[in-house]
Design a protein around this motif. Sequence first.
Motif, PDB file in Angstrom:
ATOM      1  N   CYS A   1       0.838  -1.188   0.000  1.00 15.20           N
ATOM      2  CA  CYS A   1       0.000   0.000   0.000  1.00 15.20           C
ATOM      3  C   CYS A   1       0.874   1.240   0.000  1.00 15.20           C
ATOM      4  CB  CYS A   1      -0.902  -0.005   1.229  1.00 15.20           C
ATOM      5  SG  CYS A   1      -1.931   1.449   1.362  1.00 15.20           S
ATOM      6  N   GLN A   2       1.144   1.789  -1.183  1.00 15.06           N
ATOM      7  CA  GLN A   2       1.956   2.983  -1.280  1.00 15.06           C
ATOM      8  C   GLN A   2       1.205   4.037  -2.066  1.00 15.06           C
ATOM      9  OE1 GLN A   2       5.749   2.081  -2.946  1.00 15.06           O
ATOM     10  NE2 GLN A   2       6.283   0.617  -1.356  1.00 15.06           N
ATOM     11  N   GLU A   3       1.411   5.270  -1.686  1.00 12.64           N
ATOM     12  CA  GLU A   3       0.821   6.384  -2.409  1.00 12.64           C
ATOM     13  C   GLU A   3       1.929   7.327  -2.830  1.00 12.64           C
ATOM     14  OE1 GLU A   3      -2.178   8.083   0.086  1.00 12.64           O
ATOM     15  OE2 GLU A   3      -3.658   6.619  -0.551  1.00 12.64           O
ATOM     16  N   PHE A   4       1.703   8.011  -3.963  1.00 15.99           N
ATOM     17  CA  PHE A   4       2.700   8.909  -4.504  1.00 15.99           C
ATOM     18  C   PHE A   4       2.063  10.252  -4.791  1.00 15.99           C
ATOM     19  CE2 PHE A   4       3.594   4.545  -5.705  1.00 15.99           C
ATOM     20  CZ  PHE A   4       4.912   4.389  -5.297  1.00 15.99           C
ATOM     21  N   GLU A   5       2.837  11.306  -4.580  1.00 23.07           N
ATOM     22  CA  GLU A   5       2.399  12.662  -4.899  1.00 23.07           C
ATOM     23  C   GLU A   5       2.965  13.023  -6.269  1.00 23.07           C
ATOM     24  OE1 GLU A   5       0.569  15.056  -3.157  1.00 23.07           O
ATOM     25  OE2 GLU A   5       0.044  13.455  -1.762  1.00 23.07           O
ATOM     26  N   VAL A   6       2.102  13.449  -7.175  1.00 22.06           N
ATOM     27  CA  VAL A   6       2.541  13.908  -8.502  1.00 22.06           C
ATOM     28  C   VAL A   6       1.919  15.274  -8.760  1.00 22.06           C
ATOM     29  CG1 VAL A   6       2.857  11.590  -9.436  1.00 22.06           C
ATOM     30  CG2 VAL A   6       0.659  12.691  -9.675  1.00 22.06           C
ATOM     31  N   GLU A   7       2.541  15.998  -9.671  1.00 16.06           N
ATOM     32  CA  GLU A   7       2.041  17.314 -10.036  1.00 16.06           C
ATOM     33  C   GLU A   7       1.722  17.298 -11.521  1.00 16.06           C
ATOM     34  OE1 GLU A   7       3.667  21.868 -10.357  1.00 16.06           O
ATOM     35  OE2 GLU A   7       4.465  20.578  -8.780  1.00 16.06           O
ATOM     36  N   CYS A   8       0.542  17.769 -11.843  1.00 14.50           N
ATOM     37  CA  CYS A   8       0.144  17.849 -13.247  1.00 14.50           C
ATOM     38  C   CYS A   8       1.026  18.913 -13.921  1.00 14.50           C
ATOM     39  CB  CYS A   8      -1.327  18.222 -13.369  1.00 14.50           C
ATOM     40  SG  CYS A   8      -1.867  18.459 -15.085  1.00 14.50           S
ATOM     41  N   PRO A   9       1.695  18.562 -15.035  1.00 16.07           N
ATOM     42  CA  PRO A   9       2.570  19.529 -15.697  1.00 16.07           C
ATOM     43  C   PRO A   9       1.789  20.670 -16.363  1.00 16.07           C
ATOM     44  CG  PRO A   9       2.511  17.477 -16.937  1.00 16.07           C
ATOM     45  CD  PRO A   9       1.736  17.250 -15.684  1.00 16.07           C
ATOM     46  N   LEU A  10       0.520  20.451 -16.647  1.00 12.10           N
ATOM     47  CA  LEU A  10      -0.266  21.471 -17.329  1.00 12.10           C
ATOM     48  C   LEU A  10      -0.847  22.498 -16.350  1.00 12.10           C
ATOM     49  CD1 LEU A  10      -1.284  22.359 -20.097  1.00 12.10           C
ATOM     50  CD2 LEU A  10      -3.315  20.964 -19.720  1.00 12.10           C
ATOM     51  N   CYS A  11      -1.544  22.006 -15.293  1.00 11.53           N
ATOM     52  CA  CYS A  11      -2.217  22.939 -14.380  1.00 11.53           C
ATOM     53  C   CYS A  11      -1.528  23.086 -13.029  1.00 11.53           C
ATOM     54  CB  CYS A  11      -3.686  22.535 -14.196  1.00 11.53           C
ATOM     55  SG  CYS A  11      -3.905  20.990 -13.297  1.00 11.53           S
TER      56      CYS A  11
END
Length: 140
Positions: free
Chosen positions: A88-98
Amino acid sequence: METIESLGYLKGLLDGLDLDDNKKETKAIKAIVDVLTNLTEDVEDITEGMEILADQIDAVDEDLAEVEDYLMDDDCDCDCDDCCDDECQEFEVECPLCGTQITVDEDTVLEGTMACPNCGEMLEFEVECDDEDEDGEEEK
């Protein structure tokens, strides 16, 4: 002075009085001392039993704490139902567009793509495994 010591002192006082064993008062006083002796022994037995019980309760409490630590591992910060599994792992990502910060779980990363919930941009993930067999992710 402990109860057993007080009882010994009382018996010494009675012996020092040199009472006549045939008198009713002497028999009554000796009977009272016998009752006190029995009560003192009973209290000592109860105290020993309480100490043994307290030791057993402490041992059970320590065992329970170990079980709680095992079952309630606080290392996992995710909100999933299977919390604290290594899978059970979660990752933080950032949308490159918004620029929206998005939390994605391991299954989503392994699928490879998802749409940004804010702007609809398709995000692609690439999985790389390191020596420890943990899954990572990268934005494209």
